[in-house]
Scaffold this motif. Structure first.
Motif, PDB file in Angstrom:
ATOM      1  N   ARG A   1       0.860  -1.270  -0.052  1.00  0.00           N
ATOM      2  CA  ARG A   1      -0.119   0.050   0.052  1.00  0.00           C
ATOM      3  C   ARG A   1       0.982   1.232   0.078  1.00  0.00           C
ATOM      4  NH1 ARG A   1      -4.499  -1.239  -1.950  1.00  0.00           N
ATOM      5  NH2 ARG A   1      -5.144   0.686  -1.301  1.00  0.00           N
ATOM      6  N   GLY A   2       2.186   1.037   0.395  1.00  0.00           N
ATOM      7  CA  GLY A   2       2.904   2.251   0.388  1.00  0.00           C
ATOM      8  C   GLY A   2       2.766   2.812   1.649  1.00  0.00           C
ATOM      9  N   VAL A   3       2.300   2.621   2.561  1.00  0.00           N
ATOM     10  CA  VAL A   3       1.919   3.103   3.842  1.00  0.00           C
ATOM     11  C   VAL A   3       2.412   2.467   5.003  1.00  0.00           C
ATOM     12  CG1 VAL A   3       0.009   4.317   5.214  1.00  0.00           C
ATOM     13  CG2 VAL A   3      -0.322   4.220   2.619  1.00  0.00           C
ATOM     14  N   VAL A   4       3.097   2.948   5.803  1.00  0.00           N
ATOM     15  CA  VAL A   4       3.441   2.209   6.802  1.00  0.00           C
ATOM     16  C   VAL A   4       2.521   2.333   8.057  1.00  0.00           C
ATOM     17  CG1 VAL A   4       5.279   2.039   8.741  1.00  0.00           C
ATOM     18  CG2 VAL A   4       5.864   2.815   6.480  1.00  0.00           C
ATOM     19  N   PRO A   5       1.784   1.244   8.531  1.00  0.00           N
ATOM     20  CA  PRO A   5       0.802   1.264   9.463  1.00  0.00           C
ATOM     21  C   PRO A   5       1.517   1.321  10.873  1.00  0.00           C
ATOM     22  CG  PRO A   5       1.056  -0.909   8.550  1.00  0.00           C
ATOM     23  CD  PRO A   5       2.047  -0.073   7.870  1.00  0.00           C
ATOM     24  N   GLU A   6       0.644   1.915  11.718  1.00  0.00           N
ATOM     25  CA  GLU A   6       1.134   2.037  13.208  1.00  0.00           C
ATOM     26  C   GLU A   6       0.797   0.513  13.799  1.00  0.00           C
ATOM     27  OE1 GLU A   6       1.307   2.051  17.377  1.00  0.00           O
ATOM     28  OE2 GLU A   6      -0.932   2.133  16.295  1.00  0.00           O
ATOM     29  N   SER A   7       1.610   0.174  14.225  1.00  0.00           N
ATOM     30  CA  SER A   7       1.589  -1.339  14.877  1.00  0.00           C
ATOM     31  C   SER A   7       1.438  -1.501  16.183  1.00  0.00           C
ATOM     32  CB  SER A   7       2.690  -2.170  14.276  1.00  0.00           C
ATOM     33  OG  SER A   7       4.068  -1.703  14.822  1.00  0.00           O
ATOM     34  N   SER A   8       2.021  -0.563  16.894  1.00  0.00           N
ATOM     35  CA  SER A   8       1.895  -0.970  18.470  1.00  0.00           C
ATOM     36  C   SER A   8       0.374  -0.937  18.989  1.00  0.00           C
ATOM     37  CB  SER A   8       2.517   0.242  19.457  1.00  0.00           C
ATOM     38  OG  SER A   8       2.071   1.417  18.982  1.00  0.00           O
ATOM     39  N   SER A   9      -0.648  -0.383  18.585  1.00  0.00           N
ATOM     40  CA  SER A   9      -2.015  -0.491  18.995  1.00  0.00           C
ATOM     41  C   SER A   9      -2.581  -1.716  18.466  1.00  0.00           C
ATOM     42  CB  SER A   9      -2.895   0.630  18.498  1.00  0.00           C
ATOM     43  OG  SER A   9      -3.011   0.500  17.401  1.00  0.00           O
ATOM     44  N   VAL A  10      -2.106  -2.052  17.478  1.00  0.00           N
ATOM     45  CA  VAL A  10      -2.636  -3.312  16.828  1.00  0.00           C
ATOM     46  C   VAL A  10      -1.984  -4.643  17.699  1.00  0.00           C
ATOM     47  CG1 VAL A  10      -2.667  -4.960  14.749  1.00  0.00           C
ATOM     48  CG2 VAL A  10      -2.853  -2.363  14.276  1.00  0.00           C
ATOM     49  N   LEU A  11      -0.756  -4.586  18.173  1.00  0.00           N
ATOM     50  CA  LEU A  11      -0.071  -5.424  18.837  1.00  0.00           C
ATOM     51  C   LEU A  11      -0.828  -5.718  20.277  1.00  0.00           C
ATOM     52  CD1 LEU A  11       1.931  -7.547  19.529  1.00  0.00           C
ATOM     53  CD2 LEU A  11       3.708  -5.728  19.905  1.00  0.00           C
ATOM     54  N   ALA A  12      -1.219  -4.602  20.891  1.00  0.00           N
ATOM     55  CA  ALA A  12      -1.644  -4.629  21.906  1.00  0.00           C
ATOM     56  C   ALA A  12      -3.334  -4.913  21.918  1.00  0.00           C
ATOM     57  CB  ALA A  12      -1.880  -2.857  22.456  1.00  0.00           C
ATOM     58  N   GLU A  13      -3.918  -4.757  20.786  1.00  0.00           N
ATOM     59  CA  GLU A  13      -5.210  -5.451  20.859  1.00  0.00           C
ATOM     60  C   GLU A  13      -5.148  -7.047  20.682  1.00  0.00           C
ATOM     61  OE1 GLU A  13      -7.864  -3.137  18.338  1.00  0.00           O
ATOM     62  OE2 GLU A  13      -9.339  -4.776  18.081  1.00  0.00           O
ATOM     63  N   LEU A  14      -4.201  -7.305  19.865  1.00  0.00           N
ATOM     64  CA  LEU A  14      -4.016  -8.803  19.561  1.00  0.00           C
ATOM     65  C   LEU A  14      -3.614  -9.340  21.149  1.00  0.00           C
ATOM     66  CD1 LEU A  14      -4.189  -8.788  16.599  1.00  0.00           C
ATOM     67  CD2 LEU A  14      -2.320 -10.332  16.587  1.00  0.00           C
ATOM     68  N   ARG A  15      -2.861  -8.952  21.713  1.00  0.00           N
ATOM     69  CA  ARG A  15      -2.372  -9.366  23.027  1.00  0.00           C
ATOM     70  C   ARG A  15      -3.543  -9.536  23.833  1.00  0.00           C
ATOM     71  NH1 ARG A  15       1.886 -12.130  23.634  1.00  0.00           N
ATOM     72  NH2 ARG A  15       3.350 -10.335  23.035  1.00  0.00           N
ATOM     73  N   ALA A  16      -4.316  -8.337  23.856  1.00  0.00           N
ATOM     74  CA  ALA A  16      -5.421  -8.634  24.690  1.00  0.00           C
ATOM     75  C   ALA A  16      -6.526  -9.497  24.322  1.00  0.00           C
ATOM     76  CB  ALA A  16      -6.163  -7.197  24.953  1.00  0.00           C
ATOM     77  N   ASN A  17      -6.712  -9.811  23.158  1.00  0.00           N
ATOM     78  CA  ASN A  17      -7.579 -10.958  22.633  1.00  0.00           C
ATOM     79  C   ASN A  17      -7.008 -12.274  23.019  1.00  0.00           C
ATOM     80  OD1 ASN A  17      -9.304  -8.813  21.465  1.00  0.00           O
ATOM     81  ND2 ASN A  17      -8.262  -9.081  19.427  1.00  0.00           N
ATOM     82  N   LEU A  18      -5.830 -12.456  22.814  1.00  0.00           N
ATOM     83  CA  LEU A  18      -5.075 -13.768  23.275  1.00  0.00           C
ATOM     84  C   LEU A  18      -5.249 -14.046  24.434  1.00  0.00           C
ATOM     85  CD1 LEU A  18      -3.380 -15.474  21.254  1.00  0.00           C
ATOM     86  CD2 LEU A  18      -1.277 -14.259  22.232  1.00  0.00           C
ATOM     87  N   ALA A  19      -5.386 -13.139  25.482  1.00  0.00           N
ATOM     88  CA  ALA A  19      -5.356 -13.263  27.006  1.00  0.00           C
ATOM     89  C   ALA A  19      -6.882 -13.464  27.482  1.00  0.00           C
ATOM     90  CB  ALA A  19      -4.811 -11.924  27.864  1.00  0.00           C
ATOM     91  N   ALA A  20      -7.693 -13.220  26.434  1.00  0.00           N
ATOM     92  CA  ALA A  20      -9.059 -13.232  26.913  1.00  0.00           C
ATOM     93  C   ALA A  20      -9.681 -14.603  27.080  1.00  0.00           C
ATOM     94  CB  ALA A  20     -10.058 -12.494  25.895  1.00  0.00           C
TER      95      ALA A  20
END
Ligand code: NDP
Length: 283
Positions: A264-283
């Motif tokens: 896409r030629g756009v660098v996405p912000e990843s830390s919030s995505v990682l935090a959301e995945l981590r929260a889902n994994l722990a749930a």
């Protein structure tokens, strides 16, 4: 119409990639879709062609197709050539360009998310399969002091060490002699600043028996595997003195971010995505 992307694998239902890319797309306002596609074990190439004909613009590739994807590509990035495997496809008309973002994802997770600088560090890489091979060149590019590859079958580690010690790193120095190999027993008496588990031992709930004293003060233990709780390898590492422990969820997100920016030629912000995945994994 939204541009189409996907991940091919078998099995694939468990994949977190659609959720990751949906978050990236929403956060960067990209008009795209990303789905998980099950390719038959003997039908990967046909699945890719069908996806291109249906208008697909790019794809990720996961187990067991990364080596087949490598053979399918007409053009390959340098890092894909070193890895011998492809996890990211970019479709240019009917031409398929292959890249490998796994190593960049690992390095970015360790250096940026975990804030652990790799230059001058003594690195131990456990395993000599596809995941290990894919990260060796990106690790060497960070100019560590040394890289030791230890594998249950030491001849595979020795072959990798021989191959990669011949490869110059970009800034000019030659790392010959700093890449070495052996088995788990060979590392007795040595100590490391970073120990990366790139074996599949954790997948079967097994841990790796490591000699005592291999974790230096301040060392980081990193398991490419991830799961709900701490992996068996990280439990062992903590017990043996690793100062910090991290699993491979950040690598997963960062390799996806790298693929997304290639498409896409756009660098996405990843830390919030990682935090959301981590929260889902722990749930
Ligand atoms: P491979 O099958 O290619 O290689 C497996 C490696 O693990 C080999 O070196 C093998 O040793 C070793 N091994 C397996 N079982 C044991 C054991 N019980 N004790 C010691 N060594 C063992 O797998 P991959 O390289 O493709 O994948 C390795 C891991 O990396 C997987 O857990 C995978 O999920 C993870 N991974 C994570 C990613 C992420 O984004 N977080 C990305 C890519 C991979 P031997 O040669 O002796 O058989």
């Amino acid at each position: 119409m939204s541009e189409r992307y996907c991940v091919f694998g078998n099995p694939i239902a468990h994949s977190k990639s659609p959720a990751i890319h949906a978050l990236f797309a929403a956060n960067t306002a990209q008009d795209m879709t990303y789905e998980a596609l099950l390719a038959p074990v003997d039908g990967f190439a046909a699945s890719v062609r069908a996806f291109i004909e249906a208008g697909g613009r790019g794809a990720n590739v996961t187990v067991p197709f990364k080596e087949e994807a490598f053979r399918l590509c007409k053009q390959l990035s340098e890092r894909a050539q070193h890895a011998g495997a492809v996890n990211t496809l970019i479709f240019r008309g009917i031409e398929i360009f292959g890249d490998n973002t796994d190593g960049a994802g690992l390095v970015r997770d360790i250096t940026q998310n975990l804030g652990f600088a790799l230059a001058g560090k003594r690195i131990l890489l456990l395993g000599a399969g596809g995941a290990a091979r894919g990260v060796i060149k990106p690790l060497l590019d960070t100019r560590p002091d040394s890289l030791f590859i230890a594998n249950r079958s030491p001849e595979k580690a020795a072959a990798l060490a021989a191959e990669f010690s011949e490869i110059a790193i970009p800034q000019g120095d030659f790392l010959r002699g700093a890449v070495d190999a052996g088995n788990m027993a060979t590392i007795a008496g040595k100590s490391f600043d970073l120990v990366i588990n790139a074996t599949s031992a954790s997948l079967s709930g097994e841990t790796i028996l490591l000699p005592a004293g291999i974790f230096s003060p301040g060392s980081l233990a990193y398991d490419m595997m991830y799961g709900k709780g701490e992996t068996p390898f990280l439990q062992t590492a903590r017990g043996q003195g690793a100062a910090r422990c991290a699993d491979g969820l950040g690598m997963l997100v960062e390799q996806a971010a790298e693929a997304f920016s290639l498409w896409r030629g756009v660098v996405p912000e990843s830390s919030s995505v990682l935090a959301e995945l981590r929260a889902n994994l722990a749930a």
